[in-house]
Design a protein around this motif. Structure first.
Motif, mmCIF file in Angstrom:
data_model
loop_
_atom_site.group_PDB
_atom_site.id
_atom_site.type_symbol
_atom_site.label_atom_id
_atom_site.label_comp_id
_atom_site.label_asym_id
_atom_site.label_seq_id
_atom_site.Cartn_x
_atom_site.Cartn_y
_atom_site.Cartn_z
ATOM 1 N N ILE A 246 21.659 60.108 38.919
ATOM 2 C CA ILE A 246 22.230 59.121 39.837
ATOM 3 C C ILE A 246 21.678 57.746 39.489
ATOM 4 C CG2 ILE A 246 22.615 60.744 41.724
ATOM 5 C CD1 ILE A 246 20.020 59.899 42.970
ATOM 6 N N GLY A 247 22.379 56.738 39.932
ATOM 7 C CA GLY A 247 21.948 55.380 39.619
ATOM 8 C C GLY A 247 22.608 54.875 38.350
ATOM 9 N N PRO A 248 22.120 53.758 37.815
ATOM 10 C CA PRO A 248 22.754 53.124 36.658
ATOM 11 C C PRO A 248 22.597 53.941 35.378
ATOM 12 C CG PRO A 248 20.697 52.029 37.177
ATOM 13 C CD PRO A 248 20.947 52.987 38.297
ATOM 14 N N VAL A 249 23.485 53.688 34.414
ATOM 15 C CA VAL A 249 23.380 54.298 33.089
ATOM 16 C C VAL A 249 22.177 53.683 32.381
ATOM 17 C CG1 VAL A 249 24.476 54.470 30.819
ATOM 18 C CG2 VAL A 249 25.832 54.806 32.899
ATOM 19 N N ARG A 250 21.199 54.520 32.012
ATOM 20 C CA ARG A 250 19.998 54.013 31.354
ATOM 21 C C ARG A 250 19.382 55.148 30.546
ATOM 22 N NH1 ARG A 250 15.209 54.009 35.836
ATOM 23 N NH2 ARG A 250 14.039 53.640 33.942
ATOM 24 N N GLY A 251 18.523 54.800 29.593
ATOM 25 C CA GLY A 251 17.889 55.832 28.797
ATOM 26 C C GLY A 251 17.178 55.272 27.581
ATOM 27 N N SER A 252 16.756 56.176 26.715
ATOM 28 C CA SER A 252 16.026 55.816 25.507
ATOM 29 C C SER A 252 16.883 56.083 24.277
ATOM 30 C CB SER A 252 14.734 56.646 25.416
ATOM 31 O OG SER A 252 14.152 56.543 24.138
ATOM 32 N N LEU A 253 16.815 55.199 23.289
ATOM 33 C CA LEU A 253 17.550 55.403 22.039
ATOM 34 C C LEU A 253 17.000 56.588 21.263
ATOM 35 C CD1 LEU A 253 17.992 51.703 20.827
ATOM 36 C CD2 LEU A 253 19.675 53.175 21.946
ATOM 37 N N PHE B 208 22.564 49.840 31.602
ATOM 38 C CA PHE B 208 23.879 49.260 31.860
ATOM 39 C C PHE B 208 23.919 48.754 33.291
ATOM 40 C CE2 PHE B 208 28.417 49.658 33.148
ATOM 41 C CZ PHE B 208 28.924 48.692 32.285
ATOM 42 N N HIS B 209 24.076 47.431 33.428
ATOM 43 C CA HIS B 209 24.153 46.799 34.741
ATOM 44 C C HIS B 209 25.637 46.641 35.101
ATOM 45 C CE1 HIS B 209 19.865 45.707 34.303
ATOM 46 N NE2 HIS B 209 20.189 45.463 33.044
ATOM 47 N N GLU B 210 26.146 47.549 35.913
ATOM 48 C CA GLU B 210 27.573 47.504 36.261
ATOM 49 C C GLU B 210 27.836 46.376 37.256
ATOM 50 O OE1 GLU B 210 31.170 50.506 37.713
ATOM 51 O OE2 GLU B 210 29.103 51.224 37.615
ATOM 52 N N GLY B 211 28.923 45.656 37.038
ATOM 53 C CA GLY B 211 29.275 44.562 37.934
ATOM 54 C C GLY B 211 30.002 43.466 37.186
ATOM 55 N N PRO B 212 30.424 42.427 37.888
ATOM 56 C CA PRO B 212 31.176 41.329 37.246
ATOM 57 C C PRO B 212 30.354 40.654 36.154
ATOM 58 C CG PRO B 212 31.257 41.175 39.658
ATOM 59 C CD PRO B 212 30.235 42.212 39.329
ATOM 60 N N LEU B 213 31.038 40.151 35.134
ATOM 61 C CA LEU B 213 30.359 39.429 34.060
ATOM 62 C C LEU B 213 30.028 38.009 34.520
ATOM 63 C CD1 LEU B 213 32.526 40.477 30.976
ATOM 64 C CD2 LEU B 213 30.464 41.566 31.873
ATOM 65 N N PRO B 214 28.975 37.424 33.971
ATOM 66 C CA PRO B 214 28.670 36.030 34.330
ATOM 67 C C PRO B 214 29.827 35.122 33.941
ATOM 68 C CG PRO B 214 27.362 36.750 32.440
ATOM 69 C CD PRO B 214 28.019 37.969 32.991
#
Length: 572
Positions: free
Chosen positions: A85-92, A212-218
């Motif tokens: 749950i939560g944002p898409v994140r992880g290690s390469l 990955f920060h989901e949301g509108p682009l700057p």
């Protein structure tokens, strides 16, 4: 979540996994994982509450939070499924950048993918799944440095632009145009080259993390460019230089590859050179990597890079991981598809003829009148091989990823056509479903294609059955698929959220009920259920507002009245 599960690749790899909750720490072993979930084995059968967030780490790397989705006792131990749950994140170290980029493209999400490795910090801006811009903290990725390296400007010109930038604070591109080093029309091309280099250089990173920060682009500082994920993966892997790293890309050279059976993987926007096409032609579902290395005219390193690129783009797959094999019935069809795939990868489309746009508009306008056979241009007597051949041919022509540079409206219509083709094929490729469909036609029914509506109804009806049986996990999975196949139906989102409530996944439930209210904003049932979710999440004012809206529309709504009573009890 149903849509995302199909978008991100699942890896089969054993890694140490740690779970902790309420002061309890458990050691486990992850046996497979993806961006959205983990399959693991525990030695015993601990009591893990389903409604608690589990803190997770793999090999010491914090991967965020998850919740227990299911568990099953097996001979090797207690198997558990954990939904992240939560944002898409992880290690390469655990996820390949190529799988991440393709997965985000297919989710259609908008947001910023941030990649960090030591002092390096890069951001890829993604709009509706497509990469549109990128920035980097590395000097070598700045516009002036890229142009200097490629011979676009001289050292003297570079120094002059840097001086003016420091004095005025203006952007380098603007300064170059003012000084006449770049023509305005060439600035866009130069920026695209710079952004491509920012992304391509990411593939040389062997360690690092992503978020990955989901949301509108700057709104500022982002120039919207159209970038092909498949071609950037191709360029990125081709740019690798570390031979030891390249040789370690495959765990074993006895792996056997064959073409992916999914047209979504095959007909992407990617341009292979002749050497790459020769290697693709050697992949036949029988030869091991070591056999291909011995037959290739390229060096071992270059051959491995090409194989890794084809695998990373999902054009070819490890034969042990292919669940369904569409080519068993007709080896000749596999040969045709392979030749077509190789041909398509030499035809990168930049400008789309007006005739193709008209064809998309025409077919999309007729989708709701076309039956499954009609969309393929076939009749009821068509053989299964004829159906497969028509499916692959049309899937290639209307593949959304091959036309990533089109405007949003046409891309949406292409996606609707592709979904209709897939739904039709799913029905006609199954003897039982095809027989039932043929009977419906005889009875005078008029099955139609409407962005997956027919398939969505089937999923929804199956989900209702599971829900009534109390199988909320399976019901939520089917409701998720229904809402993905037809995102215009509020009730699909509502029931998806309702089943998540039964599983005590209140945050996820709130999101789906909100989707239902976006389509049907005054539905009292939806408003009342949203109120109860906000009560569970500890937002009484939001809960009260939703209950009041529900009662305004339906003064005797039972769930809304129960909610208001609960609120008054808590206050007193």
């Amino acid at each position: 979540m149903g849509k995302e599960n199909r978008c991100f690749k699942r890896f089969r790899r054993r890694i140490a996994l740690n779970l902790s909750f309420d002061g309890t720490r458990l050691d486990a072993e992850a046996v497979d994982y993806s961006i959205t979930g983990i399959g693991a084995v525990l030695d015993d059968d601990p009591d893990i509450p389903r409604d608690l967030n589990l803190n997770l780490s793999m090999s010491g790397f914090d991967i965020g939070y998850g919740r227990l989705a299911w568990k099953k006792k097996t001979a090797s131990g207690m198997r558990v499924g954990i939904e992240l749950i939560g944002p898409v994140r992880g290690s390469l170290e655990f996820y390949r950048l190529s799988d991440l980029l393709i997965g985000l493209q297919r989710t259609g999400k908008t947001g910023t993918l941030e990649v960090r490795s030591g002092a390096i910090n890069k951001k890829i801006y993604i709009k509706n799944g497509d990469m549109v811009y990128a920035t980097s903290s590395e000097d070598s990725n700045w516009l002036g440095d890229v142009m200097l390296h490629e011979g676009g400007i001289t050292q003297e010109q570079y120094d002059r632009t840097a001086e003016i930038m420091k004095e005025t604070g203006k952007k380098q591109g603007a300064v170059m145009v003012e000084l006449g080093y770049l023509k305005p029309r060439d600035l866009f091309i130069a920026l695209k080259r710079q952004v491509e280099k920012v992304i391509v250089d990411l593939f040389s990173l062997e360690t690092g993390s992503f978020h990955f920060h989901e949301g509108p682009l700057p709104k500022e500082d982002v120039v919207v460019l159209n970038l092909s994920a498949a071609n950037l993966i191709y360029s990125g892997i081709k740019s690798l230089r570390n031979e030891e790293y390249i040789c370690g890309l495959f765990h074993a050279f006895d792996t056997v590859f064959r073409l992916s059976p999914d047209p979504l993987d095959l007909f992407q926007d990617i341009k292979l050179d002749d050497d790459d096409k020769d290697i693709l032609a050697l992949i036949d579902g029988k030869r091991m990597i070591k056999d291909i290395l011995s037959l290739s005219s390229l060096s071992e390193t270059d051959t491995l890079k090409t194989l890794f690129m084809l695998s990373s783009a999902n054009i070819v797959q490890d034969i042990s991981e292919i669940v369904s094999d569409e080519f068993t019935e007709s080896p000749d069809l596999e040969t045709e598809v392979e030749e077509d795939t190789i041909s398509a990868m030499g035809e990168q489309t930049v400008e789309v003829p007006h005739e193709f746009i008209e064809k998309v508009e025409d077919l999309h306008g007729r989708l709701d009148k076309l039956g499954h056979y009609d969309i393929f241009g076939l009749d009821e007597n068509a053989s299964s091989v004829d159906i497969k051949r028509a499916y692959y041919s049309l899937a290639k022509e209307f593949h959304p990823d091959r036309h990533f540079h089109l405007n949003g409206d046409i891309k949406d219509k292409l996606s609707a056509i592709f979904t209709s083709l897939t739904n039709a094929y799913s029905t006609l490729n199954s003897p039982q479903k095809r027989s039932e469909y043929n009977e419906t036609r005889k009875d005078g029914g008029t099955p139609v294609h409407s962005s997956g509506e027919e398939a969505a109804v089937e999923k929804f009806e199956a989900a209702i059955v599971e829900f009534k049986r109390g199988e909320y996990e399976e019901a939520s999975r089917l409701f998720a698929q229904a809402s993905y196949m037809d995102n215009s139906s509020a009730k699909y989102y509502y029931y998806y959220g309702f089943s998540l409530m039964k599983l005590k996944k209140f945050r996820e439930a709130e999101k789906e009920i909100r989707n239902a209210l976006r389509i049907d904003p005054v539905n009292p049932a939806y408003l009342a259920e949203a109120g109860h979710i906000y009560l569970k999440l500890g937002f009484p004012l939001r809960a009260k507002s939703n209950f009041e809206k529900a009662l305004k529309t339906e003064p005797v709504n039972k769930r809304a009245l129960e909610g208001m009573e609960n609120l008054s009890r808590n206050i007193t």
